[in-house]
Design a protein around this motif. Structure first.
Motif, mmCIF file in Angstrom:
data_model
loop_
_atom_site.group_PDB
_atom_site.id
_atom_site.type_symbol
_atom_site.label_atom_id
_atom_site.label_comp_id
_atom_site.label_asym_id
_atom_site.label_seq_id
_atom_site.Cartn_x
_atom_site.Cartn_y
_atom_site.Cartn_z
ATOM 1 N N THR A 149 -8.809 11.608 -9.392
ATOM 2 C CA THR A 149 -9.674 10.748 -9.318
ATOM 3 C C THR A 149 -10.135 9.913 -11.033
ATOM 4 O O THR A 149 -9.462 8.146 -10.819
ATOM 5 C CB THR A 149 -10.803 10.774 -8.866
ATOM 6 N N SER A 150 -9.853 10.331 -12.186
ATOM 7 C CA SER A 150 -9.886 9.992 -13.535
ATOM 8 C C SER A 150 -8.169 9.465 -13.544
ATOM 9 O O SER A 150 -7.973 8.464 -14.266
ATOM 10 C CB SER A 150 -9.730 10.954 -14.346
ATOM 11 N N VAL A 151 -7.360 10.053 -13.260
ATOM 12 C CA VAL A 151 -5.679 9.740 -13.309
ATOM 13 C C VAL A 151 -5.757 8.445 -12.703
ATOM 14 O O VAL A 151 -4.916 6.590 -13.312
ATOM 15 C CB VAL A 151 -4.935 10.395 -12.987
ATOM 16 N N THR B 225 1.580 8.229 -10.558
ATOM 17 C CA THR B 225 2.144 9.659 -9.968
ATOM 18 C C THR B 225 2.616 10.102 -11.497
ATOM 19 O O THR B 225 3.381 11.130 -10.869
ATOM 20 C CB THR B 225 3.212 9.495 -8.641
ATOM 21 N N LYS B 226 4.070 9.819 -12.244
ATOM 22 C CA LYS B 226 4.168 10.292 -13.338
ATOM 23 C C LYS B 226 2.565 11.025 -13.853
ATOM 24 O O LYS B 226 3.252 11.947 -14.303
ATOM 25 C CB LYS B 226 5.042 9.097 -14.056
ATOM 26 N N ALA B 227 2.109 10.211 -14.139
ATOM 27 C CA ALA B 227 1.022 11.242 -14.783
ATOM 28 C C ALA B 227 -0.158 11.998 -14.005
ATOM 29 O O ALA B 227 -0.427 12.881 -14.256
ATOM 30 C CB ALA B 227 -0.177 9.377 -14.997
ATOM 31 N N THR C 263 5.638 10.324 -2.936
ATOM 32 C CA THR C 263 5.178 8.536 -2.433
ATOM 33 C C THR C 263 6.175 7.858 -1.688
ATOM 34 O O THR C 263 7.407 7.653 -1.497
ATOM 35 C CB THR C 263 4.890 8.477 -4.052
ATOM 36 N N LEU C 264 5.102 7.337 -0.700
ATOM 37 C CA LEU C 264 5.977 6.875 0.419
ATOM 38 C C LEU C 264 5.683 5.775 0.173
ATOM 39 O O LEU C 264 4.027 5.155 0.344
ATOM 40 C CB LEU C 264 5.730 7.390 1.527
ATOM 41 N N LYS C 265 6.257 4.587 0.999
ATOM 42 C CA LYS C 265 5.570 2.858 1.486
ATOM 43 C C LYS C 265 4.847 2.857 2.618
ATOM 44 O O LYS C 265 5.731 3.398 3.324
ATOM 45 C CB LYS C 265 6.822 1.910 0.868
ATOM 46 N N ILE C 266 3.914 2.469 2.355
ATOM 47 C CA ILE C 266 3.626 2.017 3.531
ATOM 48 C C ILE C 266 3.428 0.332 4.390
ATOM 49 O O ILE C 266 3.096 -0.675 3.741
ATOM 50 C CB ILE C 266 1.607 1.988 3.278
ATOM 51 N N ALA D 53 0.881 -1.292 0.337
ATOM 52 C CA ALA D 53 -0.117 -0.257 0.049
ATOM 53 C C ALA D 53 1.067 1.282 0.161
ATOM 54 O O ALA D 53 2.138 0.902 0.593
ATOM 55 C CB ALA D 53 -1.328 0.184 1.213
ATOM 56 N N PHE D 54 0.668 2.699 -0.385
ATOM 57 C CA PHE D 54 1.430 3.303 -0.978
ATOM 58 C C PHE D 54 0.519 5.158 0.083
ATOM 59 O O PHE D 54 -0.703 4.813 0.456
ATOM 60 C CB PHE D 54 1.648 3.432 -2.121
ATOM 61 N N TYR D 55 1.452 5.819 0.167
ATOM 62 C CA TYR D 55 0.223 6.277 0.888
ATOM 63 C C TYR D 55 1.431 7.951 -0.225
ATOM 64 O O TYR D 55 2.415 7.992 -0.761
ATOM 65 C CB TYR D 55 1.224 7.231 2.036
ATOM 66 N N ILE D 56 0.262 8.521 -0.840
ATOM 67 C CA ILE D 56 0.203 9.389 -2.003
ATOM 68 C C ILE D 56 0.325 11.447 -1.730
ATOM 69 O O ILE D 56 -0.677 11.375 -0.846
ATOM 70 C CB ILE D 56 -0.031 9.327 -3.649
#
Length: 429
Positions: free
Chosen positions: A365-367, A406-408, A421-424, A347-350
């Motif tokens: 949300t679309s991305v 995240t690039k998009a 972006t951080l790993k959970i 899981a990730f934190y953005i």
């Protein structure tokens, strides 16, 4: 009783700490070691410097190599530091002579594991390095000896006190990274050039050593490393809100495929996890074994006392005749490469900085939908100048997918700056 005679290079904080500890606790150390342990030969940059200890009875040499060649020493102790130059030369000379070597040099052991393993094996010369990982915490002994019967699944933890202090102070004060870094430098917790610590390399060296003991020596260049420069105060606020703490972790895991997943990066850790409460300059080592289960130990990761204690603990082992292969077992094959991050799931934190206007969340949300990112939680905090912070927590997914997403997101007109972006790391509960 014939003393164990030590040739020591490096009379900085730790080196003088070793001499002081051996002298002040001589009676108890002799009782535990079965014989006296004495430093008899030394070298340092400035022989005339007052170091607070009487060193007049010791043999002085102009360089570390000469100390290692002294015919009247039983053990080489390298406390110079650095992965090349005098430190490497001294250790290799000592091993080639068949002498036990003790070092606190994490970079040397991590970067030259194959060479040192070969020399140690060929000349039947043990290399001990308890002080190289987490200072006064017996991380090496725990992994190499205490858990020797078990099959470890994971090993790692908080392995750098400077980063842990910075993240703790940011969380408690609400100040940003640069302010806390300057404070850490003033207090002596961070070097004038702090890059080795804050960019994750110090942690990486220590993790490579623990992974080598627990699983197999790894190719250091294959270890993904990310530091804490991009973590902001807002991220620690979001983490608190979500029930997490942010810690710089170095973790290694054994996969069922036989590969090793290993990385260094700032992560969100559940606030109820034992490691989450380890703050300030303290380190913590956590392991998970099939029989021993989860285990976390913590303590001071640096400083004269803890590090000198670790060095002398190795000397006591040598005096007792307790000698082990470098990694606790014989390794015949080459070092192995770490699993690419693209194959790691989590899981990730953005965290995004966005324009504070209508339609922003729809665009985000679309991305995320287009990249098949399943969202668990979204939070927003208003900022100044028409901006807002958005925090997104995802369900588990591949690192490759989150990177593409995240690039998009970064390409959206409404997103300012690069997303963080951080790993959970939920597995440490």
């Amino acid at each position: 009783m014939k003393p164990l005679r030590i040739g020591l290079a490096g009379l900085g904080t730790v080196g003088i700490g070793v001499i002081r500890l051996l002298r002040e606790n001589a009676e108890s150390i002799t009782a535990r070691a079965g014989r006296p342990i004495e430093v008899v030969a030394v070298t340092a940059r400035d022989p005339k410097k007052d170091r607070g200890e009487d060193l007049s009875s010791l043999r002085w040499y102009s360089n570390a190599a000469e100390v290692a060649r002294d015919p009247n020493i039983d053990v080489v102790v390298e406390l110079i530091g650095g992965s090349e130059g005098a430190a490497r030369e001294m250790v290799e000379i000592g091993l080639s002579r068949g002498l036990p070597v003790v070092t606190a040099n994490k970079a040397l052991v991590a970067l030259h594991s194959e060479t040192l393993t070969k020399l140690s094996s060929e000349h039947n010369a043990p290399l001990l390095y308890e002080a190289a990982v987490a200072g006064g915490i017996p991380a090496v002994k725990l992994t190499r000896e205490g858990l020797a019967p078990d099959r470890l699944i994971s090993v790692g933890g908080i392995l750098n006190g400077t980063c842990n202090y910075i993240l703790t102070a940011m969380r408690e004060s609400g100040r940003d990274f640069s302010d806390i870094l300057s404070e850490a430098q003033e207090k002596g917790y961070a070097e004038a050039d702090p890059s080795t610590d804050i960019d994750g390399w110090d942690t990486a060296h220590k993790l490579a050593i623990l992974a080598g003991i627990a699983f197999s020596p790894i190719v250091f260049d294959s270890l993904p490393v990310l530091g804490i420069r991009d973590v902001q105060g807002i991220d620690l606020q979001f983490a608190d809100e979500l029930g997490y703490r942010i810690k710089l972790l170095g973790m290694a895991r054994s996969k069922e495929t036989g590969k090793i997943e290993a990385w260094v990066r700032p992560c969100l850790v559940p606030e109820k996890a034992p490691i989450a409460s380890v703050d300030d300059v303290f380190n913590a080592v956590t392991t998970l074994g099939t029989f021993s289960g989860p285990m976390t130990i913590s303590g001071r990761g640096a400083g004269e006392g803890p590090t000198a204690n670790a060095v002398v603990a190795d000397l006591i082992d040598i005096a007792r005749g307790n000698e082990l292969p470098i990694w606790g077992k014989k390794h015949s094959g080459p070092a192995i490469r770490c699993l690419p991050l693209t194959e790691v799931e989590s899981a990730f934190y953005i965290r995004l900085v966005v324009r504070d206007e209508s339609g922003v969340m729809a665009a985000i949300t679309s991305v995320l939908r287009d990249h098949k990112v399943s969202v668990h939680h979204v939070s927003q905090q208003d900022a100044q100048s028409g901006q807002a912070y958005v925090a997104i927590v995802t369900h588990p997914m591949s690192e490759q997918s989150i990177s593409a997403a995240t690039k998009a997101l970064a390409d959206l007109d409404v997103v300012h700056n690069e997303p963080l972006t951080l790993k959970i790391e939920d597995s440490l509960q």
